[in-house]
Design an enzyme around this catalytic site. Structure first.
Site, PDB file in Angstrom:
ATOM      1  N   GLN A 107      -4.796   4.747  -1.916  1.00  0.00           N
ATOM      2  CA  GLN A 107      -4.032   4.580  -0.671  1.00  0.00           C
ATOM      3  C   GLN A 107      -2.844   3.669  -0.946  1.00  0.00           C
ATOM      4  OE1 GLN A 107      -6.013   2.185   2.201  1.00  0.00           O
ATOM      5  NE2 GLN A 107      -4.958   3.064   3.945  1.00  0.00           N
ATOM      6  N   SER A 110      -0.117  -0.777   1.635  1.00  0.00           N
ATOM      7  CA  SER A 110       0.297  -2.185   1.692  1.00  0.00           C
ATOM      8  C   SER A 110       1.437  -2.485   0.729  1.00  0.00           C
ATOM      9  CB  SER A 110      -0.883  -3.101   1.327  1.00  0.00           C
ATOM     10  OG  SER A 110      -1.966  -2.879   2.176  1.00  0.00           O
ATOM     11  N   SER A 142      -6.283  -0.036  -4.387  1.00  0.00           N
ATOM     12  CA  SER A 142      -7.603   0.158  -4.997  1.00  0.00           C
ATOM     13  C   SER A 142      -7.635   1.519  -5.690  1.00  0.00           C
ATOM     14  CB  SER A 142      -8.701   0.130  -3.938  1.00  0.00           C
ATOM     15  OG  SER A 142      -8.603  -1.013  -3.134  1.00  0.00           O
ATOM     16  N   GLU A 225     -10.559   4.370   8.246  1.00  0.00           N
ATOM     17  CA  GLU A 225     -10.863   3.255   7.343  1.00  0.00           C
ATOM     18  C   GLU A 225     -11.774   2.265   8.041  1.00  0.00           C
ATOM     19  OE1 GLU A 225      -7.357   1.631   5.613  1.00  0.00           O
ATOM     20  OE2 GLU A 225      -8.358  -0.104   4.770  1.00  0.00           O
TER      21      GLU A 225
END
Ligand SMILES: Cc1cc2nc3c(=O)[nH]c(=O)nc-3n(C[C@H](O)[C@H](O)[C@H](O)COP(=O)(O)OP(=O)(O)OC[C@H]3O[C@@H](n4cnc5c(N)ncnc54)[C@H](O)[C@@H]3O)c2cc1C
Length: 390
Positions: A107, A110, A142, A225
């Site tokens: 993902q 951020s 991640s 999420e």
């Protein structure tokens, strides 16, 4: 909570058992093709299963000792967003390999200046013929170092208000111009990465939904999420539960220290409250009711509960807990030690505890807005406007 799982001879149970008899040691691909990986997804990727049907499948797979493929971001967050807004070609190309964990996803949301205030992101995607040229930086990605694809949000219209002008892409991680740099956590593990984009050319067919409409899709991803991160175990639904810890305590002869006894009782009470909240959520889903405030409340409670469980486990190791990963907890202290260090992340990832409390305050309790995000004010701007008084 007002439901019971159907009995052993329920035809839906029998169907799962027959499938398991024909596939006693199923591969990830067979599980994906059977629809048992994400049974609530529509056919042909899932089984259109209602909540009771899902619970039956979970129960039968667990009894048979069958584990589902592991692709947390792919199955938990990317897949539901592609189902919601992907083209048929995108669904056909990506969903089955994703369910079988043949292609791992990450993902790319951020950024150094866009975490809680995600819409502040500055990674740019500029249309150039049949590609988008992407430049910028992501962080805390991640699985970025092992992923074949990422869900990426980037700014396609810098002149629009910040929640508009963002688009959502499927990003192949092997494109030229992508550099993945590892970040090693304090646990010693490497899960996170920084990802740098320099003139990365993403094909136009990898846009998900409409150009500049990516924020609404990001909200779909983030909604999944928060649900995914609130499962059974103490570490975002994974890892040991408080029952595992209490079993270790019992098998070690129990506790005499009154403070530790009190803490053990407290984590047990917390876990019971979380179990009942989870059953309420399931009951609402079975009745076809939308998820209530329980999901937000549960995330806040579950994250702090995970920290309480891991801190108690660490303290039970006594002085040895400070000095080593030891084996003072029945030979499993290494795992509890990792869990203790990792548990600090629980109240940060997937929306920090503070942000979750803001959501509960505003949307559940009906309190006034903390920060006028719709008007484009960031947390830092609000703090500055309040003279740094917050
Ligand atoms: C284990 C883990 C895995 C992650 N994996 C990914 C990933 O795969 N992909 C990805 O894109 N991101 C990932 N993240 C990043 C995660 O989404 C961000 O860390 C999170 O959104 C917080 O953003 P930030 O770290 O920039 O903190 P900030 O947003 O800078 O927050 C700093 C502090 O300010 C507080 N704060 C901020 N805004 C408010 C407000 N409005 N009201 C009150 N307090 C506020 C916060 O609570 C926090 O204490 C992961 C994080 C963790 C911990």
């Amino acid at each position: 909570m007002d439901f019971e799982l159907p009995p052993d001879d329920d035809p839906r149970r029998v169907a799962v058992r027959e499938w398991l008899a024909a596939h006693p040691d199923p591969t990830d691909r067979q599980l994906a093709e059977s629809g048992y990986v994400a049974p609530h997804w529509p056919k042909p990727y899932g089984l259109d299963a209602d909540p009771i049907h899902q619970l039956i499948i979970d129960d039968e797979l667990k009894r048979a000792g069958v584990r589902r493929p592991s692709n947390q971001i792919g199955i938990g967050w990317a897949g539901p967003t592609l189902l919601h807004a992907g083209t048929q070609a995108q669904k056909d190309r990506y969903l089955l390999p994703l369910l079988a964990a043949e292609e791992i996803w990450c993902q790319l949301f951020s950024e150094p200046d866009a975490g809680s205030d995600l819409a502040n992101l500055s990674t740019r995607a500029e249309r150039d013929g049949d590609v988008y040229v992407v430049n910028g930086q992501k962080i805390w990605t991640s699985f970025g170092h092992i992923a074949q694809f990422g869900i990426l949000i980037a700014r396609t219209n810098p002149d629009a208000p910040k929640h508009r002008g963002i688009s959502y892409f499927i990003c192949p991680m092997d494109l030229p111009g992508i550099e993945v740099r590892p970040i090693v956590e304090m646990t010693g593990a490497h899960t996170f990465n920084e990802v740098f984009f320099t003139d990365v050319r993403i094909p136009v067919e990898n846009l998900v939904g409409e150009e500049n409409e990516g924020w609404s899709l990001a909200k779909v991803t983030l909604g999944n999420e928060r649900v995914s991160l609130s499962g059974g175990g103490a570490l975002w639904g994974l890892g040991p539960t408080v029952a595992d810890l209490l079993e270790l305590i019992r098998s070690g002869g129990g506790l005499t220290d009154p403070v530790l006894r009190q803490r053990a009782a407290m984590v047990h009470v917390e876990s019971e409250i979380l179990r009942l909240i989870r059953l309420r959520t399931v009951t609402a889903a079975i009745k076809g009711e939308p998820p209530g405030p329980e999901a937000s409340v549960r995330k806040v409670l579950a994250d702090e509960h995970g920290q309480h469980v891991m801190a108690l486990a660490k303290d039970l190791c006594g002085a040895e807990g400070m000095l080593s990963e030891g084996d003072a907890l029945g030979g499993q202290a290494g795992f509890w030690h990792y869990g203790f260090l990792f548990s600090q992340a629980l109240t940060i990832g997937g929306g920090t505890g503070d942000v979750q409390r803001n959501i509960i305050a505003e949307r559940v309790l009906g309190l006034p807005h903390d920060v006028d995000v719709e008007a484009g004010m960031t947390w830092a701007e609000a703090r500055a406007a309040a003279g740094g008084a917050r």
